[in-house]
Enzyme design. Structure first.
Site, PDB file in Angstrom:
ATOM      1  N   GLY A   7      -0.897  -3.719 -14.342  1.00  0.00           N
ATOM      2  CA  GLY A   7      -1.453  -4.167 -13.078  1.00  0.00           C
ATOM      3  C   GLY A   7      -2.914  -4.527 -13.249  1.00  0.00           C
ATOM      4  O   GLY A   7      -3.794  -3.936 -12.620  1.00  0.00           O
ATOM      5  N   ILE A  11      -9.326  -3.716 -10.339  1.00  0.00           N
ATOM      6  CA  ILE A  11      -9.720  -2.477 -11.012  1.00  0.00           C
ATOM      7  C   ILE A  11      -9.212  -2.458 -12.450  1.00  0.00           C
ATOM      8  O   ILE A  11      -9.936  -2.086 -13.376  1.00  0.00           O
ATOM      9  CB  ILE A  11      -9.196  -1.253 -10.233  1.00  0.00           C
ATOM     10  N   GLY A  12      -7.962  -2.875 -12.649  1.00  0.00           N
ATOM     11  CA  GLY A  12      -7.436  -2.941 -14.008  1.00  0.00           C
ATOM     12  C   GLY A  12      -8.236  -3.893 -14.882  1.00  0.00           C
ATOM     13  O   GLY A  12      -8.416  -3.659 -16.086  1.00  0.00           O
ATOM     14  N   ASN A 102      -4.252   4.249  -5.368  1.00  0.00           N
ATOM     15  CA  ASN A 102      -4.764   4.798  -4.115  1.00  0.00           C
ATOM     16  C   ASN A 102      -3.702   5.603  -3.367  1.00  0.00           C
ATOM     17  O   ASN A 102      -2.513   5.298  -3.443  1.00  0.00           O
ATOM     18  CB  ASN A 102      -5.243   3.672  -3.198  1.00  0.00           C
ATOM     19  N   LYS A 204     -11.158  11.108  -0.986  1.00  0.00           N
ATOM     20  CA  LYS A 204     -11.049   9.653  -0.906  1.00  0.00           C
ATOM     21  C   LYS A 204     -10.001   9.242   0.133  1.00  0.00           C
ATOM     22  O   LYS A 204     -10.207   8.325   0.928  1.00  0.00           O
ATOM     23  CB  LYS A 204     -10.707   9.054  -2.260  1.00  0.00           C
ATOM     24  N   ASN A 208      -9.371   6.515   3.579  1.00  0.00           N
ATOM     25  CA  ASN A 208      -8.328   5.493   3.478  1.00  0.00           C
ATOM     26  C   ASN A 208      -7.250   5.640   4.547  1.00  0.00           C
ATOM     27  O   ASN A 208      -6.764   4.652   5.099  1.00  0.00           O
ATOM     28  CB  ASN A 208      -7.668   5.547   2.092  1.00  0.00           C
ATOM     29  N   ASN A 212      -8.326   2.386   6.937  1.00  0.00           N
ATOM     30  CA  ASN A 212      -7.469   1.258   6.561  1.00  0.00           C
ATOM     31  C   ASN A 212      -6.558   0.807   7.698  1.00  0.00           C
ATOM     32  O   ASN A 212      -6.577  -0.363   8.081  1.00  0.00           O
ATOM     33  CB  ASN A 212      -6.665   1.600   5.303  1.00  0.00           C
ATOM     34  N   GLU A 285      -0.386  -1.145   2.160  1.00  0.00           N
ATOM     35  CA  GLU A 285      -0.204   0.184   1.556  1.00  0.00           C
ATOM     36  C   GLU A 285      -0.059   1.272   2.622  1.00  0.00           C
ATOM     37  O   GLU A 285      -0.814   2.236   2.634  1.00  0.00           O
ATOM     38  CB  GLU A 285      -1.400   0.523   0.674  1.00  0.00           C
TER      39      GLU A 285
END
Length: 326
Positions: A7, A11-12, A102, A204, A208, A212, A285
């Site tokens: 992925g 970030i990857g 996440n 975190k 979220n 979100n 998500e």
């Protein structure tokens, strides 16, 4: 040490570029125009005024790479089950799967002392696809703090942050965690190994699970959500409910709710990932960030009236927009 990133998006891509620059044996699994751009031109990382293009090994098929020492999963949670079978050629007897995803991890209750040890979260891993196909014993927790974006295929802008906190599900300080921490530090990243990765996950997740879905429902950025009296009150109520669940499971928060909300406001006019997904017509998500917390509340007998309401609203918002994950 062989490291694969499954992925290799924003970030990857940051991980891949940093590790490649440090000379690590790193490979990236991607698809579409992003993959073709990396194959043709390399991976470009923009940090501040600096722009660097690095040659990387990028593939679409994990079977092309063989067994790895570490496999970073940097996909969104709902995308992982469909990748489990394809990831099998990467996994050997000692391969560590670094869960840089996440939300609540599907392996949350693996080696968690207490009455719920080994419990499986149905909304995150229907049919136990990940539990049986990846194996909880391979999991190494990773809480991701950097912000980054793919600004065009093959080009990543690293916006801020360098910390990838690592931790074993059982709280041990393992050699595999220390070894990976050293590799990430050699790549110029911060990678502390913590004895209680679940506390980091919850701190975190606190933001979220509230900011979100509320951003998706209102279209507001973080600074507005955290300072408008109405949305701030809803977010705070969701966070208080989540805190009760986490504390029942043994977590002790190092900061209070209001400080966490102030930290969200300080980020400024940021559009959350869920709002960005909604605007771009991509699956949202919801389960990993919100529904899983609701399910955990049921498990430990903690009521979640505000979370329940927001889950219902955001799922309908996603369905009407064609953004509800399968």
């Amino acid at each position: 040490m062989r490291i694969c990133i499954v992925g290799a998006g924003a970030i990857g891509g940051v991980l891949g570029a940093r590790l490649a620059r440090a000379g690590a044996d790193v490979s990236l699994v991607a698809r579409g125009p992003h993959l073709e751009a990396m194959r043709t031109h390399g991976l470009t990382l923009i940090e501040g005024d600096a722009r660097e293009t690095l040659p990387v090994r990028a593939v679409e098929t994990p079977a092309d790479l063989g067994v790895q020492d570490y496999v970073f999963v940097t996909l969104k949670a709902q995308s992982v089950p469909a990748m489990v079978e394809r990831m099998q050629p990467l996994l050997g007897p000692t391969t560590a799967v670094v869960w840089a995803v996440n939300g609540v991890p599907w392996w949350y209750f693996h080696r968690l002392p207490g009455p719920w040890e080994g419990h499986r979260l149905a909304c995150l891993d229907p049919g136990d696809v990940q539990w049986t196909g990846l194996g909880p014993e391979r999991m190494l927790g990773c809480v991701v703090y950097p912000a980054a974006e793919v600004i065009e295929p093959g080009v990543i802008r690293h916006i801020e942050g360098h910390r990838f906190t690592l931790g074993e599900p059982d709280g041990s300080k393992s050699e595999r965690a220390d070894r990976l921490s050293r590799a990430l530090r050699d790549a110029g990243l911060k990678a502390p190994v913590r004895p209680d990765i679940r506390t980091e996950i919850w701190v975190k997740l606190w933001g979220n699970l509230s900011f979100n879905p509320l951003s998706a429902l209102t279209g507001a950025t973080l600074d507005v959500l955290c300072t408008d009296p109405g949305t701030r009150a809803v977010a705070r109520s969701m966070m208080v409910e989540a805190q009760a669940i986490a504390e029942t499971l043994g977590v002790r928060f190092p900061i209070d709710v209001d400080r966490r909300i102030r930290a969200g406001a300080a980020v400024g006019a940021h559009r959350t990932s869920m709002l960005q997904d909604l605007e771009r017509g991509r699956p949202m998500e919801i389960d990993a960030l919100v529904t899983a917390v609701q399910e955990m509340g049921r498990l430990v007998d903690v009521s979640t009236p505000t979370i329940d309401t927001v889950v219902s609203l955001v799922r309908l918002r996603a369905r009407t927009a064609g953004c509800l994950a399968d």
